[in-house]
Design an enzyme around this catalytic site. Structure first.
Site, PDB file in Angstrom:
ATOM      1  N   ASP A  14       2.878   1.125  -0.576  1.00 52.75           N
ATOM      2  CA  ASP A  14       3.581   1.249  -1.862  1.00 52.75           C
ATOM      3  C   ASP A  14       4.820   2.116  -1.693  1.00 52.75           C
ATOM      4  O   ASP A  14       4.733   3.247  -1.185  1.00 52.75           O
ATOM      5  CB  ASP A  14       2.656   1.905  -2.905  1.00 52.75           C
ATOM      6  CG  ASP A  14       1.638   0.934  -3.477  1.00 52.75           C
ATOM      7  OD1 ASP A  14       1.736  -0.277  -3.201  1.00 52.75           O
ATOM      8  OD2 ASP A  14       0.735   1.396  -4.202  1.00 52.75           O
ATOM      9  N   GLU A 141      -4.036 -11.386  -5.059  1.00 49.36           N
ATOM     10  CA  GLU A 141      -2.811 -11.114  -4.300  1.00 49.36           C
ATOM     11  C   GLU A 141      -2.803 -11.860  -2.968  1.00 49.36           C
ATOM     12  O   GLU A 141      -1.740 -12.041  -2.383  1.00 49.36           O
ATOM     13  CB  GLU A 141      -2.636  -9.602  -4.082  1.00 49.36           C
ATOM     14  CG  GLU A 141      -2.287  -8.880  -5.378  1.00 49.36           C
ATOM     15  CD  GLU A 141      -1.917  -7.420  -5.178  1.00 49.36           C
ATOM     16  OE1 GLU A 141      -0.950  -6.960  -5.794  1.00 49.36           O
ATOM     17  OE2 GLU A 141      -2.612  -6.710  -4.426  1.00 49.36           O
ATOM     18  N   GLY A 223      -5.928  -0.592 -21.290  1.00 45.04           N
ATOM     19  CA  GLY A 223      -5.098   0.590 -21.087  1.00 45.04           C
ATOM     20  C   GLY A 223      -5.641   1.781 -21.851  1.00 45.04           C
ATOM     21  O   GLY A 223      -6.820   2.125 -21.736  1.00 45.04           O
ATOM     22  N   ASP A 254      -7.161  -0.781 -10.712  1.00 42.12           N
ATOM     23  CA  ASP A 254      -7.917  -0.758  -9.448  1.00 42.12           C
ATOM     24  C   ASP A 254      -8.992   0.322  -9.487  1.00 42.12           C
ATOM     25  O   ASP A 254     -10.103   0.122  -8.986  1.00 42.12           O
ATOM     26  CB  ASP A 254      -6.963  -0.516  -8.273  1.00 42.12           C
ATOM     27  CG  ASP A 254      -5.899  -1.600  -8.181  1.00 42.12           C
ATOM     28  OD1 ASP A 254      -6.189  -2.746  -8.585  1.00 42.12           O
ATOM     29  OD2 ASP A 254      -4.789  -1.298  -7.735  1.00 42.12           O
TER      30      ASP A 254
END
Ligand code: RIB
Length: 307
Positions: A14, A141, A223, A254
């Site tokens: 990242d 992904e 969220g 995650d």
């Protein structure tokens, strides 16, 4: 005592840039900071599950390069057991992460590199490992064909299956029907069902649409509003845990999925496992980075017990 968790997914490095806003095309702006660290949804979930007490095997592909060494270092630190195909023809991928300074929210471009070449043959080679799991987890992904085949193997062996459908994609209905749990966030739920999710009743409608596609249980993460759990018998809203200022929301999903899998592998009741996942996510957003923000088992347990 944890059962065995097998997670299929990608690792990437990242590269996170904090700034007031994203640049427009052709524009350069000054950012506040930059950080390089381990990421990739599958790898983050493996780290979260291992930190939360799980015995975790992570199936993926890496290049042979410094980012692959970063992957192995975070797995060793968290106690994840790597089940890796090395791919000298490709490279270990990376993600561009824009983190909005004011909110900690993010926008991401991910280039999976070698993990984008995970093949059905890689999955067949790990069939015994997957069949011997208590819980199998994947995301979207890596190529969807690999995820689909792994879910088939897991389902045929009676392994509990979790699909975190991120990023949103067109998922064949036969694949959804192989999932005991599907865990989209609001926008992924809309992408799959066509139902916009901006409230709990809308989340329930989207969850019902997922159940009609053959999913065992739909869990829509919301969220700061927690998560909605929906199975054919009940619908339960699990509120979020608030533990401090939000620093960065990247990787919160995650944290949820990894901790949820770890709790299921310990034979927790599924709704308690959602609560445990929400607590892990609540802690992770108070820290920068993705894999490095995953909380330990004792941190999550104290938060759950204290509420
Ligand atoms: O879910 C967050 C992750 O998505 C980041 O670590 C980034 O690598 C992308 O894969």
């Amino acid at each position: 005592m944890s059962g065995k968790i097998v997670i299929l997914g990608i690792f990437v490095a990242d590269t996170a840039y904090r700034a007031e806003r994203q640049p427009r095309m052709g524009e350069t702006i000054l950012g506040h900071s930059f950080a390089l660290g381990p990421g990739g949804k599958g790898s983050n979930q493996a780290v979260a599950a291992a930190m939360a007490g799980g015995e975790v095997h992570f199936v993926s592909r890496l290049g042979i390069d410094p980012f692959a060494e970063m992957a192995r270092a975070i797995w060793a630190k968290a106690g994840v057991i790597p089940e890796i195909t090395e791919d000298a023809e490709s490279y270990t991928g990376a993600a561009y992460i824009f983190v909005e300074q004011s909110s900690g929210n993010n926008a991401i471009i991910v280039a999976p590199g070698a993990a984008g070449r995970i093949a059905v043959s890689d999955i067949e080679a790990r069939a015994d490992l997957i069949s011997g799991a208590d819980v199998f987890v994947t995301q979207l992904e890596q190529p969807i064909a690999a995820a689909h085949r792994a879910l088939e193997i897991a389902r045929a062996a009676g392994v509990r299956t979790i699909l975190n459908p991120a990023p949103a994609a067109n998922i064949p209905s036969e694949m959804l029907a192989l999932c005991d749990f599907v865990t989209p966030n609001e926008s992924e739920a809309e992408g799959i069902t066509g139902i916009a999710v901006t409230s709990i009743p809308e989340a329930e409608r989207a969850a019902d649409a997922l159940l009609s596609s053959g999913v065992g249980t739909a869990i829509i993460t919301l969220g700061e509003n927690g998560a909605l759990y929906r199975d054919p018998r009940q619908s339960v809203h699990v509120p979020a845990f608030r533990v401090g200022d939000v620093v960065e929301t990247t990787g919160a999903g995650d944290a949820f999925n990894g901790a949820f899998a770890a709790a299921l592998a310990r034979r927790s009741d599924a709704i308690d496992a959602v609560r445990f996942g929400c607590a892990a996510a609540g802690i992770s957003v108070t820290r920068p980075g993705t894999a490095p923000s995953m909380p330990s088992l004792s941190e999550v347990q104290s938060l759950v017990l204290g509420n």
